[in-house]
Design an enzyme around this catalytic site. Structure first.
Site, PDB file in Angstrom:
ATOM      1  N   ARG A   1       1.563  -2.319  -5.321  1.00  0.00           N
ATOM      2  CA  ARG A   1       0.108  -2.224  -5.108  1.00  0.00           C
ATOM      3  C   ARG A   1      -0.735  -2.429  -6.372  1.00  0.00           C
ATOM      4  NH1 ARG A   1      -2.618   1.326  -3.201  1.00  0.00           N
ATOM      5  NH2 ARG A   1      -3.679   0.127  -1.592  1.00  0.00           N
TER       6      ARG A   1
ATOM      7  N   GLY B   1      -7.112   2.086   9.568  1.00  0.00           N
ATOM      8  CA  GLY B   1      -8.034   1.995   8.443  1.00  0.00           C
ATOM      9  C   GLY B   1      -8.557   3.329   7.946  1.00  0.00           C
TER      10      GLY B   1
ATOM     11  N   GLU C   1      -4.635   3.257  15.491  1.00  0.00           N
ATOM     12  CA  GLU C   1      -3.494   2.728  14.730  1.00  0.00           C
ATOM     13  C   GLU C   1      -3.519   3.118  13.258  1.00  0.00           C
ATOM     14  OE1 GLU C   1      -3.521  -1.517  15.128  1.00  0.00           O
ATOM     15  OE2 GLU C   1      -3.336  -1.482  17.309  1.00  0.00           O
TER      16      GLU C   1
ATOM     17  N   CYS D   1       9.779  -8.532 -16.129  1.00  0.00           N
ATOM     18  CA  CYS D   1       9.351  -9.511 -17.126  1.00  0.00           C
ATOM     19  C   CYS D   1       8.076 -10.226 -16.761  1.00  0.00           C
ATOM     20  CB  CYS D   1      10.467 -10.517 -17.340  1.00  0.00           C
ATOM     21  SG  CYS D   1      11.828  -9.716 -18.149  1.00  0.00           S
TER      22      CYS D   1
HETATM   23  N1  LLP Z   1      -3.693  -1.919  12.564  1.00  0.00           N
HETATM   24  C1  LLP Z   1      -3.727  -3.201  12.145  1.00  0.00           C
HETATM   25  C2  LLP Z   1      -3.898  -4.260  13.114  1.00  0.00           C
HETATM   26  C3  LLP Z   1      -3.547  -3.490  10.785  1.00  0.00           C
HETATM   27  O1  LLP Z   1      -3.591  -4.759  10.384  1.00  0.00           O
HETATM   28  C4  LLP Z   1      -3.353  -2.445   9.858  1.00  0.00           C
HETATM   29  C5  LLP Z   1      -3.139  -2.728   8.447  1.00  0.00           C
HETATM   30  C6  LLP Z   1      -3.343  -1.121  10.352  1.00  0.00           C
HETATM   31  C7  LLP Z   1      -3.510  -0.902  11.703  1.00  0.00           C
HETATM   32  C8  LLP Z   1      -3.147   0.053   9.454  1.00  0.00           C
HETATM   33  O2  LLP Z   1      -4.102   0.129   8.468  1.00  0.00           O
HETATM   34  P1  LLP Z   1      -4.176   1.465   7.590  1.00  0.00           P
HETATM   35  O3  LLP Z   1      -4.513   2.595   8.532  1.00  0.00           O
HETATM   36  O4  LLP Z   1      -2.859   1.667   6.973  1.00  0.00           O
HETATM   37  O5  LLP Z   1      -5.241   1.189   6.584  1.00  0.00           O
HETATM   38  N2  LLP Z   1      -0.557  -3.492   1.941  1.00  0.00           N
HETATM   39  C9  LLP Z   1      -1.948  -3.048   1.898  1.00  0.00           C
HETATM   40  C10 LLP Z   1      -2.451  -2.639   3.248  1.00  0.00           C
HETATM   41  C11 LLP Z   1      -2.367  -3.724   4.294  1.00  0.00           C
HETATM   42  C12 LLP Z   1      -2.891  -3.290   5.617  1.00  0.00           C
HETATM   43  C13 LLP Z   1      -2.646  -4.297   6.672  1.00  0.00           C
HETATM   44  N3  LLP Z   1      -3.015  -3.896   7.984  1.00  0.00           N
HETATM   45  C14 LLP Z   1      -2.077  -1.926   0.885  1.00  0.00           C
HETATM   46  O6  LLP Z   1      -1.100  -1.621   0.191  1.00  0.00           O
HETATM   47  O7  LLP Z   1      -3.159  -1.360   0.731  1.00  0.00           O
END
Ligand code: LLP
Length: 427
Positions: free
Chosen positions: A322, A248, A283, A352
């Site tokens: 996105r 996150g 993560e 389209c």
């Molecule tokens: N760990 C877990 C359990 C997660 O569910 C996620 C993201 C992450 C780590 C990594 O999160 P990050 O550091 O990338 O924010 N498709 C969406 C984002 C979906 C994220 C899902 N889980 C977008 O394009 O913003």
């Protein structure tokens, strides 16, 4: 306004990726094409890793497990593996990719609310570091599979912290009512159940609240409950030696977006997490790769209608979902002619549906047919969320590393698209 990034310098009025001009990439490989900077990814990894390692006490480890859902290209996994990075996987496919890239299974963690039996089996077989358990029935299945294989499954329990992480509501994961994790009472139940399971070793907890969390105090709201929970679990005789603090970490989509202050974050880990006396896993997904990548595209046409200017790209929502899916904002910049007079554009793709709009009413330097442009911050959740909608072959991916560059994923051909389809004999 284009995002400033030292790995994407503008030289002689032409945007480069490290030392390679985007004009020459477009000429050699065509468009739309994802182009990534290896240096940017290494730099991001190093900054986060240095900040965290700097505050860890002796005898306790902190491991960065890249959430490869953000961008799972094998070359990018290999690059991160070489930096010493681990992996977070959410499917068997991602596990196979990680192992192919040479990532040590002892640096791999797995998350996901719907792990199938086959996926659990593959994770136990590979002997990954731990499985992050999301429900009591899942724990029962893990135990049964581990018994069947006569192997130990190391697990940690994902706690639903009942807070809302930053970003769009579709990507917030830690609220009561979200499908993720166990409520506090079920964490205690899970530990008790695991005690009676011959081949399950329960080692700790995980919390992931969502994406684009830009304030340390948003983590605080979720993690402030931990000392009491960990204390209670230990008092009941349970082992809590691992804590996965999720991902996150935010990135800039615009120049004004707020980043997490890494040293403040590291200090927060030192003050709040380190006293819990646990090994830590993190993560990050987006943080490591988002601004390493641009989607390079060419202007197919500029259409003037009803007083509006439509800038029509050869990239579309099938390449970068996105904006259509989350109304996400991405900076757009021309590759050349940065000082052209400005015009207000609706920037669209050829697919389209009206949703195939990257942005409306965006002021950009004037562009004309055949000009090149980039959609920025496209390294995360770009290519990996792409599709073949409208029978569009998926884009090529190029990795640039200083003055070297290579295709890391060839553009799909029409033959690729039809390769697995067949027409039944009766038709
Ligand atoms: N760990 C877990 C359990 C997660 O569910 C996620 C993201 C992450 C780590 C990594 O999160 P990050 O550091 O990338 O924010 N498709 C969406 C984002 C979906 C994220 C899902 N889980 C977008 O394009 O913003």
């Amino acid at each position: 306004m284009a995002l400033q990034n030292p790995f994407f310098p503008v030289k002689d009025d032409t945007m480069h990726v490290e030392r390679i001009a985007l004009t020459s990439i477009a000429e050699e490989f065509g468009t739309p094409t994802y182009v990534y900077s290896a240096g940017h990814i290494r730099n991001q990894y190093k900054q986060l890793n240095d900040a965290i390692q700097g505050i860890m006490p002796e005898g306790r480890s902190a491991m960065i497990c890249y959430a490869c859902k953000a961008n799972s290209n094998l070359a990018i996994l290999k690059l991160l593996q070489q930096e010493g990075c681990g992996l977070e996987v959410v499917s068997e496919g991602e596990l196979i990719r990680g192992l192919k890239a040479g990532i040590d299974p002892q640096k791999i963690v797995s998350t996901g609310v719907g792990k199938t039996n086959q996926e659990i089996r593959a994770q136990i077989e590979a002997d990954i570091y731990n499985i992050n358990v999301e429900s009591l029935p899942e724990l029962e299945r893990i135990s049964a599979i581990a018994d069947d294989m006569n192997k130990t499954a190391r697990v940690i329990f994902r706690l639903n912290p009942e807070v809302s992480g930053g970003g769009h509501h579709k990507i917030s994961t830690g609220r009561r009512g979200d499908k993720f994790g166990l409520m506090k009472d079920d964490v205690f139940k899970a530990y008790d159940m695991a005690k009676g399971m011959k081949n399950v070793q329960a080692l700790g907890l995980m919390i992931h609240i969502g994406s684009q969390v830009s304030q340390v105090n948003a983590f605080d709201a979720a993690f402030s409950k931990l000392p009491a929970i960990v204390g209670e679990l230990r008092a009941a005789g349970h082992t809590v030696s691992r804590l996965d603090i999720g991902g996150g970490f935010p990135v800039k989509y615009t120049q004004d977006d707020q980043l997490l202050d890494l040293s403040a974050y590291a200090n927060w880990v030192r003050d709040i997490i380190v006293p819990l006396d646990v090994d830590i896993a993190l993560e990050p997904g987006r943080y490591l790769v988002a601004n390493s990548g641009v989607l390079l595209t060419r202007v197919t046409d500029v259409k003037e209608a009803q007083g509006q200017n439509f800038l029509i790209f050869d990239a579309a929502m099938n390449d970068l979902l996105r904006p259509a899916m989350y109304d996400a904002y991405h900076e757009i910049a021309p590759v050349q002619n940065h000082n052209a007079p400005e015009t207000v554009y609706d920037v669209v793709g050829p697919v389209c549906e009206t949703g195939d709009t990257f942005t409306r009413d965006r002021t950009l330097p004037r562009m004309k047919r055949d000009d090149l442009a980039v959609i920025q911050t496209a390294g995360a959740y770009g290519m990996c969320m792409s599709s073949n909608y409208n029978t569009r072959p998926r884009a090529a991916e190029i990795l640039v590393d200083g003055d070297q560059y290579a295709v890391i994923n060839a553009r799909e051909s029409y033959d690729d698209l039809f390769a697995r389809e067949s027409v039944p004999a009766w038709l």
